[in-house]
Scaffold this motif. Sequence first.
Motif, mmCIF file in Angstrom:
data_model
loop_
_atom_site.group_PDB
_atom_site.id
_atom_site.type_symbol
_atom_site.label_atom_id
_atom_site.label_comp_id
_atom_site.label_asym_id
_atom_site.label_seq_id
_atom_site.Cartn_x
_atom_site.Cartn_y
_atom_site.Cartn_z
ATOM 1 N N ALA A 70 13.074 -4.659 3.665
ATOM 2 C CA ALA A 70 13.866 -5.410 2.683
ATOM 3 C C ALA A 70 13.094 -6.622 2.133
ATOM 4 C CB ALA A 70 15.174 -5.871 3.321
ATOM 5 N N LEU A 71 12.100 -7.082 2.889
ATOM 6 C CA LEU A 71 11.335 -8.251 2.433
ATOM 7 C C LEU A 71 10.573 -7.987 1.134
ATOM 8 C CD1 LEU A 71 9.805 -9.384 5.838
ATOM 9 C CD2 LEU A 71 11.469 -10.653 4.472
ATOM 10 N N TYR A 72 10.392 -6.693 0.802
ATOM 11 C CA TYR A 72 9.615 -6.357 -0.399
ATOM 12 C C TYR A 72 10.500 -6.127 -1.625
ATOM 13 C CZ TYR A 72 6.245 -5.379 3.321
ATOM 14 O OH TYR A 72 5.434 -5.467 4.431
ATOM 15 N N SER A 73 11.825 -6.208 -1.433
ATOM 16 C CA SER A 73 12.684 -5.889 -2.582
ATOM 17 C C SER A 73 13.893 -6.808 -2.695
ATOM 18 C CB SER A 73 13.150 -4.427 -2.484
ATOM 19 O OG SER A 73 13.804 -4.204 -1.238
ATOM 20 N N LEU B 221 -0.175 -5.005 -10.540
ATOM 21 C CA LEU B 221 0.118 -4.246 -9.323
ATOM 22 C C LEU B 221 1.598 -3.866 -9.309
ATOM 23 C CD1 LEU B 221 -1.769 -6.546 -6.758
ATOM 24 C CD2 LEU B 221 -2.627 -4.483 -7.882
ATOM 25 N N PRO B 222 1.879 -2.584 -9.076
ATOM 26 C CA PRO B 222 3.287 -2.130 -9.127
ATOM 27 C C PRO B 222 3.998 -2.361 -7.804
ATOM 28 C CG PRO B 222 1.856 -0.247 -8.778
ATOM 29 C CD PRO B 222 0.955 -1.467 -8.848
ATOM 30 N N ASN B 223 3.847 -3.532 -7.245
ATOM 31 C CA ASN B 223 4.429 -3.783 -5.929
ATOM 32 C C ASN B 223 4.618 -5.276 -5.687
ATOM 33 O OD1 ASN B 223 1.263 -2.973 -5.528
ATOM 34 N ND2 ASN B 223 1.787 -4.844 -4.407
ATOM 35 N N ASN B 224 5.447 -5.571 -4.714
ATOM 36 C CA ASN B 224 5.653 -6.945 -4.254
ATOM 37 C C ASN B 224 4.313 -7.561 -3.863
ATOM 38 O OD1 ASN B 224 6.256 -8.856 -1.741
ATOM 39 N ND2 ASN B 224 8.052 -8.858 -3.072
ATOM 40 N N TRP B 225 4.145 -8.842 -4.137
ATOM 41 C CA TRP B 225 2.862 -9.522 -3.893
ATOM 42 C C TRP B 225 2.404 -9.421 -2.445
ATOM 43 C CZ3 TRP B 225 2.240 -13.968 -0.725
ATOM 44 C CH2 TRP B 225 3.425 -14.522 -0.216
ATOM 45 N N LYS B 226 3.354 -9.390 -1.507
ATOM 46 C CA LYS B 226 2.984 -9.393 -0.088
ATOM 47 C C LYS B 226 2.276 -8.108 0.315
ATOM 48 C CE LYS B 226 7.262 -10.373 1.358
ATOM 49 N NZ LYS B 226 7.965 -10.499 0.048
ATOM 50 N N LEU B 227 2.622 -7.012 -0.363
ATOM 51 C CA LEU B 227 1.965 -5.741 -0.025
ATOM 52 C C LEU B 227 0.472 -5.806 -0.344
ATOM 53 C CD1 LEU B 227 4.717 -3.234 -1.148
ATOM 54 C CD2 LEU B 227 3.836 -3.511 1.176
ATOM 55 N N TYR B 228 0.111 -6.509 -1.401
ATOM 56 C CA TYR B 228 -1.325 -6.636 -1.685
ATOM 57 C C TYR B 228 -2.005 -7.569 -0.690
ATOM 58 C CZ TYR B 228 -5.862 -7.058 -3.673
ATOM 59 O OH TYR B 228 -7.223 -7.022 -3.799
ATOM 60 N N GLU C 43 9.164 -6.755 -7.647
ATOM 61 C CA GLU C 43 8.435 -5.529 -7.328
ATOM 62 C C GLU C 43 7.187 -5.356 -8.190
ATOM 63 O OE1 GLU C 43 11.135 -2.211 -7.063
ATOM 64 O OE2 GLU C 43 12.202 -3.127 -5.370
ATOM 65 N N SER C 44 6.637 -6.460 -8.654
ATOM 66 C CA SER C 44 5.332 -6.383 -9.322
ATOM 67 C C SER C 44 4.570 -7.682 -9.084
ATOM 68 C CB SER C 44 5.486 -6.084 -10.818
ATOM 69 O OG SER C 44 6.284 -7.049 -11.420
ATOM 70 N N ALA C 45 3.279 -7.560 -9.222
ATOM 71 C CA ALA C 45 2.406 -8.702 -8.954
ATOM 72 C C ALA C 45 1.190 -8.593 -9.862
ATOM 73 C CB ALA C 45 1.978 -8.713 -7.492
ATOM 74 N N GLU C 46 0.459 -9.685 -9.941
ATOM 75 C CA GLU C 46 -0.746 -9.701 -10.758
ATOM 76 C C GLU C 46 -1.899 -10.139 -9.878
ATOM 77 O OE1 GLU C 46 0.088 -10.543 -15.157
ATOM 78 O OE2 GLU C 46 -1.113 -12.239 -14.477
ATOM 79 N N ALA D 93 -3.078 0.900 -6.245
ATOM 80 C CA ALA D 93 -2.026 1.917 -6.278
ATOM 81 C C ALA D 93 -1.237 2.002 -4.985
ATOM 82 C CB ALA D 93 -2.653 3.292 -6.580
ATOM 83 N N VAL D 94 -1.893 1.692 -3.849
ATOM 84 C CA VAL D 94 -1.267 2.016 -2.569
ATOM 85 C C VAL D 94 -0.041 1.138 -2.300
ATOM 86 C CG1 VAL D 94 -2.649 0.509 -1.072
ATOM 87 C CG2 VAL D 94 -1.856 2.711 -0.224
ATOM 88 N N GLY D 95 -0.061 -0.085 -2.815
ATOM 89 C CA GLY D 95 1.118 -0.950 -2.676
ATOM 90 C C GLY D 95 2.316 -0.347 -3.406
ATOM 91 N N GLY D 96 2.046 0.289 -4.541
ATOM 92 C CA GLY D 96 3.112 0.959 -5.286
ATOM 93 C C GLY D 96 3.655 2.157 -4.531
ATOM 94 N N PHE D 97 2.768 2.838 -3.787
ATOM 95 C CA PHE D 97 3.248 3.979 -2.992
ATOM 96 C C PHE D 97 4.235 3.486 -1.935
ATOM 97 C CE2 PHE D 97 -1.149 6.169 -3.699
ATOM 98 C CZ PHE D 97 -0.842 6.345 -5.031
#
Lengths: 154, 409
Positions: free
Chosen positions: B19-22, B194-201, B317-320, B358-362
């Motif tokens: 849940a921390l990512y969304s 990046l198609p994901n929360n910043w923490k995933l990167y 759910e996105s980052a730069e 890409a993997v953060g988006g997966f």
Amino acid sequence: MIDIVQLAAFNAAYAHTIDSDALEQWPDFFTADCHYRITHIENEQQGLPAGIVYADSRAMLEDRIAALREANIFERQRYRHLIGMPMVESASADAAQAQTPFVVVRIMATGQSDVFATGVYRDRFVKVDGQLRLAERVAVCDSTVTDTLLVIPL
Amino acid sequence: MQEHTIRWPGEGLTRIPYALYSDAATAEQEQARIFRGNVWNFLCLDAEIAEPGSYRTTFAGATPVVVVRDADDEIYAFENRCAHRGALIALEKSGKAETFQCVYHAWSYNRQGDLTGVAFEKGVKGQGGMPPGFCKEEHGPRKLRIAVFCGLVFGSFSDDVPDIEDYLGPEICARIQRVLHKPVEVIGRFTQALPNNWKLYVENVKDSYHASLLHMFFTTFEINRLSQKGGVIVDASGGHHVSFSMIDPAAADSSYKDQAIRADNDRYRLKDPSLLAGFKEHDDGITLQILSVFPGFVLQQIQNCLAVRQVLPKGIESAELNWTYFGYADDTPEQRKVRLKQHNLVGPAGFISMEDGAVGGFVQRGIAGAAEMEAVVEMGGDHAGSSEGRATETSVRGFWKAYRHHMGA
């Protein structure tokens, strides 16, 4: 004399090669000691030389395709290039220089289609054994942002 | 302060709630407690604002920031938000300015972020104007504290954040100094969406476990990694890390020769190995050093390929990811060319980094229905300290240690 029709036909074949996944033929559009680079307009304006792809030989382009096929991990995707009319800056019997706008739509396996890149090819063409080849192609993107990743060449 | 809504399974760092990512409330709290809290946010390189008046606009988390050098040669930073109606003060990414003026109603600011001018402050022909009691000194965008370490410019909204060297700790400081020991020159900037929360990167950067599994470039082309001597350093806070590896110079020589001999007759060899032809610039033999500073800064040395990366949240759910490639100011043309070619390894099209985009988006897509479930981060045990091997997630756990500290979670 190299003319605009020859350049446009060259670009049509170039686009078809990438968009139909005949990527192993893509390096053939270049000379052996070519320069190919993907950058964006802000780096160009500020004289910053780096690219997200930076090649100074056709062999490096072949390595790009080999890596795409064998090494890099990415979701299935393809491109649709729309390449505009070349603006011919100079042309002779065996060399030409042109700027040509492009739009690349990226189609993901999910069906999602997005404008992935727009920009201008800054090109230097030469004739090698009677065939038109790119001695230099710099793809100058209009946006500074690349979505997710770039694996298929522009 | 609003109660934290995400339930952590316990005190440990080996289970990370998806849940921390969304979660919107979490993202909101991160802005206040992390990015505007007791951290140092990387803003830019000192070399990018070398002259008086040179400025860049950037972000501390989501908060827009102007960072500028004044005539006193000091660097100042302030929120890029007009004190009047909240509009952006500076619109360009970079430039040179004597003063800053908001375009909306022409309120103006000096390079230190002080409100110096209010258009029609005294009204027009005796009509309108601000009340006599209006005091410009009481209005202005929030200012950031600035710390410059080895040419890295950091900013903080906090008065309580420790001095930068204490914040980083001695081991991280030494590893930054190792790379940034002389003046640098920017050679390119690229942004990766990046198609994901910043923490995933950030986790991906700290995850030394995935490198040889996800990134197949080196193994596919049998580019000899040689001795895998190396390790992971995690600072006392957990939030900063260094992952490094080195080659054995004696082994390197024969292996690279061997590779050149076989290059022509094997399909999976680089046809142009000049991509990786580098030069020695460190006596310690370390060929790869990835260093991160909490919350979202990365300094990278991969052979001769140098870059800093700034991770910025852009919504939930996105980052730069902002890449700044650099060389040293005293590079020879040949050395510069080596860096330009090795930069093929990194960035949005990098042979060994594209997958990270890409993997953060997966993950982000994979966890869409699993908000009440957790990631398993147990490789190398449950501690979050330094480690000799790199088959560990110790620095990922370190990130969560620092994260929970700042978030009060």
